[in-house]
Design a protein around this motif. Structure first.
Motif, short mmCIF file in Angstrom:
data_model
loop_
_atom_site.label_atom_id
_atom_site.label_comp_id
_atom_site.label_asym_id
_atom_site.label_seq_id
_atom_site.Cartn_x
_atom_site.Cartn_y
_atom_site.Cartn_z
N TRP A 168 -89.68 -42.80 25.07
CA TRP A 168 -89.06 -41.61 24.38
C TRP A 168 -90.02 -40.69 22.88
O TRP A 168 -88.65 -39.74 23.46
CB TRP A 168 -87.64 -42.65 22.68
N THR A 171 -89.54 -37.45 25.37
CA THR A 171 -88.41 -36.26 25.88
C THR A 171 -87.87 -35.50 25.98
O THR A 171 -87.43 -34.56 26.66
CB THR A 171 -86.77 -37.52 25.51
N HIS A 172 -88.39 -34.63 25.14
CA HIS A 172 -88.88 -33.14 24.58
C HIS A 172 -88.82 -31.89 25.68
O HIS A 172 -88.44 -31.17 25.62
CB HIS A 172 -88.91 -32.91 23.39
N VAL A 176 -83.77 -33.92 30.81
CA VAL A 176 -82.76 -35.70 30.07
C VAL A 176 -81.74 -35.88 30.62
O VAL A 176 -80.80 -34.65 30.99
CB VAL A 176 -83.89 -36.16 29.34
N LYS A 195 -84.78 -29.91 27.78
CA LYS A 195 -86.47 -30.11 26.58
C LYS A 195 -85.00 -30.49 25.59
O LYS A 195 -85.38 -29.56 24.67
CB LYS A 195 -86.71 -29.19 26.69
N PRO A 196 -83.93 -31.97 25.66
CA PRO A 196 -83.53 -31.94 24.19
C PRO A 196 -84.94 -31.97 22.83
O PRO A 196 -85.31 -32.47 22.81
CB PRO A 196 -83.13 -32.85 24.51
N LYS A 198 -87.17 -33.00 19.64
CA LYS A 198 -86.75 -34.68 19.38
C LYS A 198 -85.87 -35.19 18.42
O LYS A 198 -85.74 -34.86 17.88
CB LYS A 198 -88.36 -34.64 18.41
N THR A 200 -83.14 -36.14 19.67
CA THR A 200 -81.92 -35.89 20.40
C THR A 200 -81.44 -36.14 21.45
O THR A 200 -80.35 -35.92 21.85
CB THR A 200 -81.31 -34.48 20.33
N ALA A 201 -82.60 -36.92 21.90
CA ALA A 201 -82.53 -37.59 23.61
C ALA A 201 -81.11 -38.33 24.35
O ALA A 201 -81.38 -39.85 23.35
CB ALA A 201 -83.51 -37.66 24.16
N SER A 203 -81.04 -39.92 26.74
CA SER A 203 -81.73 -41.13 27.33
C SER A 203 -82.78 -40.74 27.63
O SER A 203 -83.44 -39.83 27.17
CB SER A 203 -80.86 -41.39 29.18
N ASN A 204 -83.87 -42.13 28.26
CA ASN A 204 -84.89 -41.54 28.80
C ASN A 204 -85.12 -41.27 29.52
O ASN A 204 -86.54 -41.66 30.31
CB ASN A 204 -85.88 -42.74 27.63
N TYR A 206 -86.03 -38.43 32.42
CA TYR A 206 -85.90 -37.25 32.80
C TYR A 206 -85.94 -37.10 34.41
O TYR A 206 -85.82 -37.81 35.21
CB TYR A 206 -87.09 -36.77 32.23
#
Ligand code: UTP
Length: 297
Positions: A168, A171-172, A176, A195-196, A198, A200-201, A203-204, A206
């Motif tokens: 997680w 994810t940035h 995603v 690239k959400p 940090k 705020t993603a 899901s994990n 990609y």
């Protein structure tokens, strides 16, 4: 059961500049760097062929002619090997080759982005679904990532994007997906975020570089404006296509190595060498000794 048009063709966009790997990629395309004994592009080609792909479309750029040579016969070499009775080497060469007439090479004259590179293949693909494989991403899996996606496509049709879990807190760094309802072998894909920031993603999972797309993507790409980084982005076009067509996610459970980065490339080489029984035997003690002796900087 509905019969969907078969996925017969695959696009390999190989026109990028490979700046992350300079100076190695100044004269040699990054796709020709080797993971153990095969260029990166051969690993990805083999994955597509194993998935039943019949025609291989390479979108190349300047300095990439050697990729075309790699997939051609080398008559003098074959002749010499055959005179010397090197049957194993000859068989390896033959095995790496596409069948005659099964490849197309077209040029992306300027590296305007991945979306633009895909659009350059429009005439060769025509009006049928196609696979897209980012050749930087070398994947290790028992079944093969694209094979599993083709299998899923046989049940769902539409567009399919391969995804893979990342921690997680990483994810940035990636594109995603937004995961919807699960289906057998995948899930309904409800969105994508590039690239959400940090934390705020959605899901994990990609997007790891394998796609099955419908040809309507080309209509969207023809009028696609440059997006992030001033490049024509494939993600923007896929988001637009998702307004009128279904998208599904496939969750890949093998290992992906980003061979466009130095770390990913080294990891791929170590992993593929260790998956080779003979090489692993001599490498293991060497690696263990290195790990013991090399002090972190
Ligand atoms: P990358 O983002 O890895 O770009 O592209 P790159 O230029 O190859 O590498 P770096 O970041 O400068 O090191 C993803 C894929 O899309 C292709 C690349 O060849 C790579 O396979 N691509 C990208 C194109 O074919 N054309 C483009 O204009 C951009």
């Amino acid at each position: 059961m509905t019969e969907f048009k078969r996925v017969r063709k695959a696009v390999f966009p190989v026109a990028g500049l490979g700046t992350r790997f300079l100076p190695a990629t100044k004269a040699v395309p990054k796709e020709m760097l080797t993971v153990v004994d095969r260029p990166v592009i051969q690993h990805v080609f083999d994955e597509a062929r194993a998935a039943g792909i019949e025609h291989f479309v390479f979108v190349t750029g300047r300095n990439k002619a050697v990729i075309e040579d790699h997939f051609d016969l080398q008559i003098e070499l074959q002749h010499t090997l055959s005179e010397r009775g090197k049957t194993e080497a000859l068989a390896a060469l033959a095995d790496a080759m596409p069948e005659a007439g099964r490849t197309s090479f077209t040029r992306q004259q300027e590296p305007l982005g991945l979306g633009h590179a895909v659009w350059c293949a429009r005439d060769i693909i025509g009006n049928e679904p196609f696979a897209l494989l980012l050749p930087d991403m070398v994947m290790q899996h028992e079944v093969g990532c694209l094979s599993a996606m083709v299998d899923l496509y046989g049940r769902t049709g539409g567009n399919i994007i391969s995804t893979e879990e990342v921690p997680w807190d990483e994810t940035h760094k990636y594109g995603v997906v937004v995961k919807g309802e699960e289906i057998d072998g995948g899930f309904h894909l409800e969105g994508m975020v590039e690239k959400p920031p940090k934390g705020t993603a959605p899901s994990n999972l990609y997007i790891n570089g394998r796609y099955i797309l419908q040809p309507e993507i080309f209509d969207i790409l023809s009028s696609q404006k440059p997006g992030a980084g001033g490049e024509i982005q494939l993600t923007d076009a896929m988001l637009a296509l998702a307004d009128s067509q279904p998208f599904y996610g496939y969750t890949f459970t093998g290992r992906t190595f980003d061979c466009g980065s130095r770390e990913g490339f080294i990891k791929a080489n170590v992993a593929y060498a260790m998956w080779d029984r003979e090489m692993a035997e001599s490498l293991r003690p060497e690696l263990e000794a290195l790990l013991r002796d090399i002090k972190p900087v």
